[in-house]
Design a protein around this motif. Structure first.
Motif, mmCIF file in Angstrom:
data_model
loop_
_atom_site.group_PDB
_atom_site.id
_atom_site.type_symbol
_atom_site.label_atom_id
_atom_site.label_comp_id
_atom_site.label_asym_id
_atom_site.label_seq_id
_atom_site.Cartn_x
_atom_site.Cartn_y
_atom_site.Cartn_z
ATOM 1 N N ILE A 1 74.246 111.493 23.244
ATOM 2 C CA ILE A 1 75.220 110.620 22.609
ATOM 3 C C ILE A 1 76.252 111.417 21.817
ATOM 4 C CG2 ILE A 1 73.898 110.242 20.485
ATOM 5 C CD1 ILE A 1 74.835 107.297 20.671
ATOM 6 N N GLY A 2 75.893 112.610 21.338
ATOM 7 C CA GLY A 2 76.847 113.414 20.572
ATOM 8 C C GLY A 2 78.100 113.727 21.368
ATOM 9 N N LYS A 3 77.922 114.180 22.613
ATOM 10 C CA LYS A 3 79.080 114.481 23.453
ATOM 11 C C LYS A 3 79.837 113.211 23.823
ATOM 12 C CE LYS A 3 77.273 118.786 25.355
ATOM 13 N NZ LYS A 3 76.826 119.516 26.552
ATOM 14 N N ASN A 4 79.111 112.101 23.959
ATOM 15 C CA ASN A 4 79.775 110.835 24.250
ATOM 16 C C ASN A 4 80.633 110.388 23.072
ATOM 17 O OD1 ASN A 4 78.484 110.849 26.683
ATOM 18 N ND2 ASN A 4 76.973 109.287 26.156
ATOM 19 N N ARG B 1 85.951 109.726 20.767
ATOM 20 C CA ARG B 1 86.896 110.041 19.684
ATOM 21 C C ARG B 1 88.166 110.685 20.222
ATOM 22 N NH1 ARG B 1 87.972 114.570 17.100
ATOM 23 N NH2 ARG B 1 86.124 115.718 17.792
ATOM 24 N N LYS B 2 88.003 111.633 21.159
ATOM 25 C CA LYS B 2 89.162 112.306 21.745
ATOM 26 C C LYS B 2 90.024 111.316 22.519
ATOM 27 C CE LYS B 2 88.499 116.802 20.854
ATOM 28 N NZ LYS B 2 89.516 117.707 20.283
ATOM 29 N N ALA B 3 89.386 110.406 23.240
ATOM 30 C CA ALA B 3 90.132 109.422 24.021
ATOM 31 C C ALA B 3 90.974 108.530 23.117
ATOM 32 C CB ALA B 3 89.175 108.573 24.855
ATOM 33 N N LEU B 4 90.472 108.260 21.906
ATOM 34 C CA LEU B 4 91.208 107.446 20.942
ATOM 35 C C LEU B 4 92.178 108.267 20.102
ATOM 36 C CD1 LEU B 4 88.292 105.157 19.673
ATOM 37 C CD2 LEU B 4 90.105 104.555 21.286
ATOM 38 N N ALA C 1 83.636 102.565 13.946
ATOM 39 C CA ALA C 1 84.855 103.357 13.741
ATOM 40 C C ALA C 1 85.542 103.678 15.055
ATOM 41 C CB ALA C 1 84.518 104.654 12.996
ATOM 42 N N LEU C 2 84.751 103.765 16.131
ATOM 43 C CA LEU C 2 85.298 104.093 17.449
ATOM 44 C C LEU C 2 85.548 102.836 18.289
ATOM 45 C CD1 LEU C 2 83.147 107.243 18.327
ATOM 46 C CD2 LEU C 2 85.459 107.153 17.373
ATOM 47 N N ASN C 3 85.462 101.669 17.614
ATOM 48 C CA ASN C 3 85.749 100.397 18.268
ATOM 49 C C ASN C 3 84.880 100.185 19.511
ATOM 50 O OD1 ASN C 3 87.096 97.926 18.486
ATOM 51 N ND2 ASN C 3 88.660 98.770 19.870
ATOM 52 N N THR C 4 83.582 100.437 19.354
ATOM 53 C CA THR C 4 82.654 100.264 20.472
ATOM 54 C C THR C 4 81.286 99.902 19.912
ATOM 55 O OG1 THR C 4 81.795 101.291 22.486
ATOM 56 C CG2 THR C 4 82.032 102.731 20.570
ATOM 57 N N ASN D 1 80.490 108.151 29.352
ATOM 58 C CA ASN D 1 80.399 109.488 29.931
ATOM 59 C C ASN D 1 81.747 109.955 30.426
ATOM 60 O OD1 ASN D 1 80.760 108.582 32.758
ATOM 61 N ND2 ASN D 1 78.798 107.578 32.385
ATOM 62 N N GLU D 2 81.812 111.206 30.870
ATOM 63 C CA GLU D 2 83.082 111.824 31.266
ATOM 64 C C GLU D 2 83.663 111.207 32.521
ATOM 65 O OE1 GLU D 2 83.152 116.305 29.738
ATOM 66 O OE2 GLU D 2 81.527 115.856 31.130
ATOM 67 N N SER D 3 82.855 110.440 33.276
ATOM 68 C CA SER D 3 83.420 109.792 34.455
ATOM 69 C C SER D 3 84.310 108.632 34.049
ATOM 70 C CB SER D 3 82.307 109.296 35.385
ATOM 71 O OG SER D 3 81.565 108.267 34.766
ATOM 72 N N ASN D 4 84.143 108.146 32.802
ATOM 73 C CA ASN D 4 85.014 107.076 32.324
ATOM 74 C C ASN D 4 86.332 107.659 31.812
ATOM 75 O OD1 ASN D 4 83.076 105.102 32.815
ATOM 76 N ND2 ASN D 4 82.120 105.379 30.813
ATOM 77 N N ILE D 5 86.235 108.545 30.842
ATOM 78 C CA ILE D 5 87.421 109.194 30.272
ATOM 79 C C ILE D 5 87.042 110.610 29.897
ATOM 80 C CG2 ILE D 5 89.077 109.210 28.378
ATOM 81 C CD1 ILE D 5 88.859 106.221 28.194
ATOM 82 N N GLU D 6 87.843 111.557 30.311
ATOM 83 C CA GLU D 6 87.590 112.947 29.972
ATOM 84 C C GLU D 6 88.572 113.418 28.923
ATOM 85 O OE1 GLU D 6 87.813 115.240 33.496
ATOM 86 O OE2 GLU D 6 85.990 114.389 34.374
ATOM 87 N N GLU D 7 88.206 114.477 28.264
ATOM 88 C CA GLU D 7 89.119 115.110 27.318
ATOM 89 C C GLU D 7 90.359 115.564 28.066
ATOM 90 O OE1 GLU D 7 89.214 118.982 24.350
ATOM 91 O OE2 GLU D 7 87.335 118.330 25.258
ATOM 92 N N GLY D 8 91.515 115.368 27.449
ATOM 93 C CA GLY D 8 92.769 115.708 28.104
ATOM 94 C C GLY D 8 92.914 117.203 28.338
#
Length: 202
Positions: free
Chosen positions: A3-6, A11-14, A53-56, A65-72
């Motif tokens: 969950i930490g990486k998630n 956070r990065k996606a937002l 805080a992350l609206n989830t 997971n990264e298949s949804n949104i990856e770091e830019g």
């Protein structure tokens, strides 16, 4: 993936910083950083605050997971977006473009050199992979190899964009659209190698 990486990906996606989230949940940003790197755990109550805080939700964070949104991508800087007419003279310019000199400045993920520039694809000769409107980041200070996509200047001092191919000792310019013919490179000058293609959908 834990969950930490998630949490970090969410956070990065937002586009939120560690400090912004840490302040929102009244927690030390060092602890949050260690949680994201999965070298420290936390309580269910803290996870609930992070999810808010992350609206989830916590459940969505576990599934995220990264298949949804990856770091830019790691952006390296901006290059001038110029016209095809300017491209014909760009590598011979004494002074580099300054802000205001180009039509637009484009962010790129490739390493920028002295004369790196960008052009916008026009026409349909490279349709399929490079539709009209695609922005190409071009590197003049790079030797072109067969198979690479290049921007060239022909005998009429016009710039064009094609794939460089080789047959025996001869080089040719190949369009990706089968409606257009392959032409010999001949005396055309290669202005640069295409390093990146950027498509804007809106």
């Amino acid at each position: 993936m834990g969950i930490g990486k998630n949490i970090r990906n969410r956070r990065k996606a937002l586009k939120l910083t560690l400090n912004q989230v840490a302040e929102a949940i009244d927690w030390d940003n060092g602890n949050l950083s260690r949680l994201e790197r999965e070298v420290q755990g936390t309580t269910e109550d803290r996870l609930e605050k992070i999810a808010t805080a992350l609206n989830t939700t916590i459940a969505e964070l576990y599934a995220y997971n990264e298949s949804n949104i990856e770091e830019g991508p790691n952006l390296k800087g901006k290059v001038p977006l110029i016209s095809w007419v300017q491209a014909g003279d760009y590598v011979e310019a004494i002074d580099l473009f300054q802000p205001g000199d180009a039509e637009e400045w484009v962010e790129t993920t490739v390493n920028i050199r002295k004369h790196t520039f960008a052009v916008r694809v026009v026409g349909d000769s490279m349709e399929g992979e490079f539709p009209a409107g695609t922005i190409l980041v071009v590197e003049p200070d790079m030797n072109a190899e067969p198979g690479q996509f290049v921007v060239v200047r022909n005998g009429d001092n016009e710039a064009t964009f094609k794939q460089l191919v080789k047959d025996g000792s001869d080089f040719y310019l190949k369009p990706l659209n089968a409606r257009y013919p392959i032409k010999p490179l001949g005396d055309s000058q290669i202005l640069g190698v295409v390093r990146e293609a950027i498509r804007r959908l809106a």
